[in-house]
Write an enzyme that holds these catalytic residues in place. Structure first.
Site, PDB file in Angstrom:
ATOM      1  N   SER A   1      -9.892   1.654   2.802  1.00 51.43           N
ATOM      2  CA  SER A   1      -9.068   2.512   1.872  1.00 51.43           C
ATOM      3  C   SER A   1      -7.822   1.658   1.008  1.00 51.43           C
ATOM      4  O   SER A   1      -7.494   2.108   0.154  1.00 51.43           O
ATOM      5  CB  SER A   1      -8.340   3.684   2.717  1.00 51.43           C
TER       6      SER A   1
ATOM      7  N   LYS B   1       0.819  -1.225  -0.028  1.00 51.40           N
ATOM      8  CA  LYS B   1      -0.152  -0.013   0.013  1.00 51.40           C
ATOM      9  C   LYS B   1       0.909   1.371  -0.091  1.00 51.40           C
ATOM     10  O   LYS B   1       1.868   1.426   0.672  1.00 51.40           O
ATOM     11  CB  LYS B   1      -0.896  -0.255   1.251  1.00 51.40           C
TER      12      LYS B   1
ATOM     13  N   SER C   1     -10.005  -0.701   6.961  1.00 45.89           N
ATOM     14  CA  SER C   1      -9.498  -0.457   5.709  1.00 45.89           C
ATOM     15  C   SER C   1      -8.871  -1.718   4.826  1.00 45.89           C
ATOM     16  O   SER C   1      -8.563  -1.677   3.650  1.00 45.89           O
ATOM     17  CB  SER C   1      -8.511   0.697   5.556  1.00 45.89           C
TER      18      SER C   1
HETATM   19  N1  GLN Z   1     -13.151   3.792   6.006  1.00 48.39           N
HETATM   20  C1  GLN Z   1     -12.641   4.290   7.153  1.00 48.39           C
HETATM   21  C2  GLN Z   1     -12.298   5.794   7.216  1.00 48.39           C
HETATM   22  O1  GLN Z   1     -12.718   6.135   6.278  1.00 48.39           O
HETATM   23  C3  GLN Z   1     -11.536   3.463   7.672  1.00 48.39           C
HETATM   24  C4  GLN Z   1     -10.439   3.898   7.088  1.00 48.39           C
HETATM   25  C5  GLN Z   1      -9.110   3.003   7.377  1.00 48.39           C
HETATM   26  O2  GLN Z   1      -9.333   1.978   8.024  1.00 48.39           O
HETATM   27  N2  GLN Z   1      -7.739   3.395   7.037  1.00 48.39           N
HETATM   28  O3  GLN Z   1     -11.931   6.177   8.124  1.00 48.39           O
END
Ligand code: GLN
Length: 491
Positions: free
Chosen positions: A153, A78, A177
């Site tokens: 994400s 990532k 995410s």
């Molecule tokens: N979707 C969640 C957010 O927008 C989780 C993001 C993540 O785990 N980095 O914060």
């Protein structure tokens, strides 16, 4: 093909590392134009490393030594994990062309285990989002249906595994995410106990929540990844002072599983069908199912969006145009006459961050501001403790808690971008374990429902659904063993 099988093929001499890596790169060349899982592909590096590993294998064989556990396996990283010498841009204009001066512990450990990183994967900017649409480089598409989002994400990492480009990828999970995109792409994703895997070199979003987390085609590879990635790291003070756990084995017979109580009608029909089939299969295999409520569960989303944004507003203060990456154009060579430092910061941050990142910095700054801090940040911290207590009480009665990973299947691109709140609700089922620092894994479960209900045509239409297991802190290896036992029930 999974990582362990790929390594065995290489050790048996059925393919060289160079052939393996070449074929992965060719596949990416051919198909990633439409998927867009990768932000950067480091071909020269990967080919050189592959050739070096092939030479090393000759020596290892001559010495009778066992090659490391990911020997020759292509992996994806990532774009928020530092990788020395390569661009680590977090899908943000802020860090465009920024090359990491050091390597994250998790990336280092994969490389030391013989893996070949091919490049960095797309993500929501600074890991803020649930669909990979908040990337400054455009979205990733779900390999199972290119009109839909891959989740986020870590959508690029999940898509890279689902598309078959690599068998293993690193993501990061702050509120879901890794688990949510794994679920939406039909692969397996694991967020460890907070502190289990070093965060050194992971670009910070919400530091009390962030965890480097692997994505793979099956649970066995996640167990291998945990054994490689976990363990003491002097460079991260929050990293547990325990050796990496070894894989375990757990039988389903007699296993006490809590079935998370959810509000009526909170799941999409397809998710509900797959989830019910999964629970029935677990029960048929001897697991004892017991309804479990988290009394403070409905506080999880508001609590998370107060705490995560508070931490983000502080962590992202470093992108000021001085220390890293982008500086607003008009300030690059010299300050315009009359311009102040403050104006340079403002112009830089205005140009550098996308809308979602700005929204979170504003919200986080607000909840920490004088006069509001106790009403928001203080209360959210207390709610977080209550939720952790709910879990502690639940784990006196059950060994793990199951639920779907996501209330919905992958939605069409663009469907939720205009409504941030509906996007935030995608995290309802993943955020609670993050707040409590617990290990949680998502395993595909749609095949079970297809097996029961699907005729040929419906089967095609089925989109992936993930089953989530959440376990007590520290019991990462046991949790993965349960998930593997479940996976073995699926056809
Ligand atoms: N979707 C969640 C957010 O927008 C989780 C993001 C993540 O785990 N980095 O914060």
């Amino acid at each position: 093909m999974d990582a362990r099988t790929l390594r065995e093929q290489i050790l048996r001499g059925e393919a060289t590392v160079l052939e393996t890596v070449r074929s992965a790169l060719a596949d990416i060349d051919r198909r990633d134009g439409e998927v867009h899982a990768f932000l950067t592909v480091e071909k020269d590096y990967a080919l050189e490393r592959a050739a070096a590993l092939d030479r090393e294998l000759v020596e290892l064989k001559a010495q009778g030594a066992v090659p490391p556990p990911l020997f020759g396996v292509p992996v994806a990283i990532k774009a928020n994990l530092a990788w020395q010498g390569f661009e680590t841009n977090c899908a943000s204009r802020t860090l465009e062309n920024w090359r990491a001066p050091y390597t994250a512990t998790a990336v280092r450990r994969l490389v030391d285990a013989g893996a070949v990183p091919l490049g960095t994967t797309n993500m929501d900017e600074f890991a803020m989002g649930s669909s990979t649409e908040n990337s400054c480089h455009g979205p990733t598409r779900n390999p199972r249906d290119l009109t839909r989002i891959p989740g986020g994400s870590s959508g690029g990492s999940a898509a890279a595994v689902a598309a078959g480009f690599v068998p293993l990828a690193l993501g990061s999970d702050t509120g879901g995410s890794v688990r949510q995109p794994a679920a939406l792409c039909g692969v397996a994703g694991f967020k460890p106990t907070y502190g289990r895997i070093s965060r050194y070199g992971l670009v910070a979003f919400g530091s009390s929540l962030d965890q480097v987390s692997p994505i793979a085609t099956n649970v066995g590879d996640l167990e291998l990844a945990l054994a490689i990635l976990a363990g003491v790291d002097e460079r991260d003070a929050t990293c547990l002072r325990e050796p990496a756990p070894r894989p375990q084995s757990v039988g389903l017979a007699g296993l006490r599983l809590g079935v998370l109580e959810m509000a009526p009608n909170s799941l999409e029909a397809g998710v509900e069908a797959a989830y019910n089939a999964a629970a029935a299969a677990l029960e048929a295999a001897g697991a004892v199912l017991k309804p479990i409520a988290l009394p403070h569960g409905d506080l999880a989303i508001p609590t998370y969006y107060v705490l995560a944004t508070a931490e983000a507003s502080s962590n992202l203060a470093r992108y000021d145009g001085v220390r890293y990456g982008l500086r607003a154009k008009q300030y690059r060579d010299q300050a315009p006459a009359g311009g102040s430092l403050q104006e340079m910061f403002a112009a830089t941050r205005r140009a550098a961050f996308g809308a979602e990142v700005k929204r979170r910095i504003l919200l986080g700054t607000f909840v920490l501001s004088h006069g509001y801090q106790d009403a928001w940040y203080g209360r959210a911290s207390r709610a977080r403790r209550l939720l952790a207590q709910d879990y502690a009480a639940a784990f006196e009665q059950v060994d793990a808690i199951i639920s779907p990973t996501s209330p919905c299947v992958a939605f069409p691109l663009g469907a939720r971008t205009a409504d941030p709140l509906s996007m935030y609700l995608a995290d309802t089922l993943t955020v609670p374990a993050s707040l409590a620092g617990l290990p949680a894994v998502s395993v595909p479960c749609h095949a079970l429902a297809e097996e029961r209900n699907g005729s040929g045509q419906d089967r095609q239409a089925e989109l992936p659904v993930g089953l989530q297991f959440v376990g007590p802190a520290g019991e990462d290896a046991r949790l993965l063993a349960m998930a593997r036992a479940f996976e073995e029930l699926a056809p």
